[in-house]
Write a protein that holds these residues in place. Structure first.
Motif: not given
Length: 318
Positions: A65-67, A73-74, A76, A117, A119, A122, A124, A138-139
């Motif tokens: 999941w990328k911002r 928004q995150f 995929s 992040i 999460h 999360g 960076q 990302v997470y």
């Protein structure tokens, strides 16, 4: 007796930890500490090297999941790490033939940032593009997968550095694989200014005689790079400053010039570089001390030959 038992257990369950694998300390996030214990005792990754393949094979692909850079928004996104190409890539669409971004392993860093992040897993990731820092947040819902990605990036960095510095021992290379930030947080800063004589527009210019108000910004001290952002999750820094050593004309003062006006926070800091001064203000005295400690650790450290090259090519962003 307990200490002896711990030594025996460590010799058993940590007998084949790869040099690049991150060994968490008490100050690291919960995820790193938890997955280290699970890797040792549940999965027994360090007594069975074949179980290390997810992060030691030199190639890894999967979805994270990328911002989004603009909308926050995150979503995929497919990520591919390839040591052969020396890059981490991500794709905006599953059927895309060309990656949206290529992050060279040479300049890549990764650090867990769960609070920032929002999460617990999360991460960076930062890399350089045109000598400016780009952030990717990302997470993964599975903590094990996220830590495997982190160690795969460290493995790629390790193997790159082994080639780049063939005479270096593992102990010299491991500290260079990934790094945590020296300090992060809000400060006030002056600017951005209009162009001064001999300076192009967009530079973070500060004139001690100028009385323009200060603006609250998020600052990150990443080794010798001081970056500031409007928001902690911005993809790009609004400005970056190289902070060299005292021998090269850099110093840090625990105050602002007497003529300074416009700052709301009372605890000032002046960073003096060979070109100009940068004026900052902290909300509390404890924050001021923490930032001064971080700056002085950098200024008091002699510069390495490669850092002179970074200084020479450094660009200030608006």
């Amino acid at each position: 007796m307990a200490s002896h038992g711990n030594d025996v257990a460590r010799a058993t369950y940590e007998s084949q930890v790869p040099s690049f694998h991150y060994r968490p300390t008490f100050s690291d996030c919960h995820l790193l500490r938890e997955q280290w214990i699970r890797a040792k005792y549940e999965r027994q990754e360090f007594t069975n090297p074949e179980r290390q393949e997810p992060y030691s094979a030199g190639y890894r692909e999967g979805f994270l999941w990328k911002r989004g850079r603009d909308n926050g928004q995150f979503l995929s996104r497919k990520f591919v790490l390839t040591e052969r190409e020396g890059a981490l890539k991500y794709f905006n669409r599953n059927d895309a033939k060309e990656p949206k971004a290529i992050m060279k392993i040479e300049h890549l860093n990764a650090t867990f940032q769960p609070a920032k992040i929002g999460h617990p897993h999360g991460l960076q990731v930062t890399y350089l593009r045109d000598n400016s820092t780009r952030n990717v947040f990302v997470y993964h819902e599975d903590g094990k997968e996220m830590v495997h990605w982190f160690n795969a990036l460290r493995a790629a960095r390790f193997h790159y550095l082994q080639v780049a510095f063939p005479g270096a021992c593992d102990a010299d290379l491991v500290p260079k694989l990934t790094r945590n930030y020296l300090k992060e947080g809000y400060m006030e800063k002056t600017g951005p200014k209009g162009p001064a004589s001999g300076q192009p527009a967009g530079h973070w210019h500060t004139d001690p005689q100028q009385t323009e108000g200060f603006r609250k910004r998020w600052f990150t001290m990443d080794d010798r790079r001081l970056m500031y952002f409007k928001d902690p999750l911005d993809a790009f820094a609004r400005g970056e400053v190289f902070i060299g050593s005292r021998e090269s004309g850099y110093t840090v003062l625990d105050r602002l010039p007497p003529s300074t006006q416009g700052h709301h926070w009372p605890h000032g800091i002046t960073i003096v570089t060979p070109e100009r001064r940068f004026l900052l203000a902290c909300e509390t005295e404890s924050e001021q001390r923490a930032w001064l400690d971080a700056f002085r650790k950098v200024v008091d450290r002699p510069m390495l030959p490669q850092e002179y090259a970074v200084e020479a090519h450094f660009k200030h962003k608006p």
